[in-house]
Design an enzyme around this catalytic site. Structure first.
Site, PDB file in Angstrom:
ATOM      1  N   GLY A  72       2.435   5.586   6.971  1.00  0.00           N
ATOM      2  CA  GLY A  72       2.781   4.203   6.659  1.00  0.00           C
ATOM      3  C   GLY A  72       1.956   3.742   5.473  1.00  0.00           C
ATOM      4  O   GLY A  72       0.871   4.290   5.211  1.00  0.00           O
ATOM      5  N   GLN A 101      -2.069  -2.310  -0.063  1.00  0.00           N
ATOM      6  CA  GLN A 101      -2.861  -1.095  -0.283  1.00  0.00           C
ATOM      7  C   GLN A 101      -2.677  -0.530  -1.695  1.00  0.00           C
ATOM      8  O   GLN A 101      -3.486   0.274  -2.144  1.00  0.00           O
ATOM      9  CB  GLN A 101      -2.499  -0.025   0.748  1.00  0.00           C
ATOM     10  N   CYS A 150      -6.811   5.347   8.218  1.00  0.00           N
ATOM     11  CA  CYS A 150      -6.199   4.410   7.259  1.00  0.00           C
ATOM     12  C   CYS A 150      -6.439   4.931   5.850  1.00  0.00           C
ATOM     13  O   CYS A 150      -7.550   5.347   5.519  1.00  0.00           O
ATOM     14  CB  CYS A 150      -6.827   3.027   7.405  1.00  0.00           C
ATOM     15  N   LEU A 151      -5.404   4.904   5.040  1.00  0.00           N
ATOM     16  CA  LEU A 151      -5.516   5.387   3.658  1.00  0.00           C
ATOM     17  C   LEU A 151      -6.458   4.512   2.830  1.00  0.00           C
ATOM     18  O   LEU A 151      -6.923   4.936   1.778  1.00  0.00           O
ATOM     19  CB  LEU A 151      -4.135   5.449   2.999  1.00  0.00           C
ATOM     20  N   HIS A 168      -0.429  -1.244  12.839  1.00  0.00           N
ATOM     21  CA  HIS A 168      -1.398  -0.980  11.774  1.00  0.00           C
ATOM     22  C   HIS A 168      -0.907  -1.560  10.440  1.00  0.00           C
ATOM     23  O   HIS A 168      -1.663  -2.241   9.733  1.00  0.00           O
ATOM     24  CB  HIS A 168      -1.605   0.539  11.676  1.00  0.00           C
ATOM     25  N   GLU A 169       0.368  -1.287  10.105  1.00  0.00           N
ATOM     26  CA  GLU A 169       0.884  -1.747   8.805  1.00  0.00           C
ATOM     27  C   GLU A 169       1.051  -3.265   8.792  1.00  0.00           C
ATOM     28  O   GLU A 169       0.787  -3.915   7.786  1.00  0.00           O
ATOM     29  CB  GLU A 169       2.213  -1.054   8.479  1.00  0.00           C
ATOM     30  N   HIS A 217      -2.092  -4.983   7.936  1.00  0.00           N
ATOM     31  CA  HIS A 217      -2.417  -4.997   6.501  1.00  0.00           C
ATOM     32  C   HIS A 217      -1.859  -6.245   5.823  1.00  0.00           C
ATOM     33  O   HIS A 217      -2.467  -6.777   4.897  1.00  0.00           O
ATOM     34  CB  HIS A 217      -1.828  -3.764   5.806  1.00  0.00           C
TER      35      HIS A 217
HETATM   36 ZN    ZN Z   1      -4.016   1.367   6.759  1.00  0.00          ZN
END
Ligand code: ZN
Length: 188
Positions: A46, A51, A99-100, A141-142, A145
Site C-alpha cells: 500500500g 508518502q 511502513c515504507l 494503515h493507509e 496516513h
Molecule cells: Zn505506511
C-alpha cells in the site's frame, strides 16, 4: 509514469492531515499511476499520497490474500469503518507491521480484524470493500496516513522509545528525508 522518492518519518507532509480530492483530473490520474509504480518498486502492499509528498486523500493498495484473490486498486477520498480492535498484546508473528516511511523495521501492532472501505475509484465511481485480516490492516494503515498518523505513533511506550532511538541514529525525524525504491533497497 515515474517511481517517486518516498518521504521518511519527520517530514511534515507525513504528520499533517491530507485534504480531499476536488475532482479527478489528469494530475490525480498521473499521481495514482505514480503511486502504483512506486508501491510496486518499493515493494509495498500500500502507498498513500502523503508518502510521496502530495497532501491529498488518495492511496493505492495491492495484495494477494491467502485464498489467492488479488486485491488492487486506488481509493480516493476514502471513508473507513472498523470493528473494535482486540485487546491485549500483539502476536509478533501474525501482527507485525512495517511502513515504507519508516523503512526496514517492523513492530507488532493490534488492528481491527474487519474494516469497510468506501471510496471513489479513478473513474469517479464509488465502491465499497468489506475487508478482513491483512487487507483490513492495509486499509487501516493507509487510511491513517491520510490523517497524518504513522503506525509507529500507535505503538506501545517501549516500542515508541525504540522508534525514537532508531530515528535519531539514522538521522531521520526532520523535513526532507526520503529514499528511492530501486536505488536504496531499504525494504523487501
Ligand atoms: Zn505506511
Amino acid at each position: 509514469m515515474a517511481v517517486l522518492p518516498i518521504r521518511i518519518t519527520g517530514d511534515p507532509v507525513l504528520h499533517s492531515p491530507a485534504r480531499p480530492v476536488d475532482r479527478i483530473d489528469d494530475d490525480v490520474r498521473s499521481l495514482v499511476r505514480d503511486l502504483f509504480e512506486t508501491m510496486d518498486a518499493a515493494p509495498g502492499v500500500g502507498l498513500a499520497a502523503p508518502q510521496v509528498g502530495v497532501p491529498l486523500r488518495v492511496f493505492t493498495y495491492g495484495w494477494v490474500d491467502e485464498s489467492g484473490t488479488r486485491w488492487r486498486g486506488a481509493a480516493i477520498n476514502p471513508e473507513l469503518w472498523i470493528s473494535p480492535p482486540p485487546a491485549g498484546d500483539p502476536d509478533l508473528d501474525e501482527e507485525s507491521e512495517g511502513c515504507l516511511s519508516f523503512p526496514g523495521e517492523r513492530f507488532g501492532l493490534r488492528r481491527a480484524e474487519r474494516a469497510i472501505l468506501r471510496a471513489t475509484d479513478l473513474e469517479g465511481e464509488p465502491f465499497e470493500i468489506a475487508a478482513e485480516g491483512w487487507l483490513a490492516r492495509i486499509f487501516q494503515h493507509e487510511y491513517d496516513h491520510l490523517d497524518g498518523t504513522l503506525y509507529t505513533d500507535r505503538l506501545g511506550e517501549r516500542d515508541r522509545r525504540l522508534v525514537a532511538k532508531i530515528t535519531r541514529k539514522l538521522g531521520w525525524g526532520g523535513p526532507g528525508a526520503s529514499w528511492m525504491p530501486g536505488v536504496d533497497h531499504l525494504e523487501g
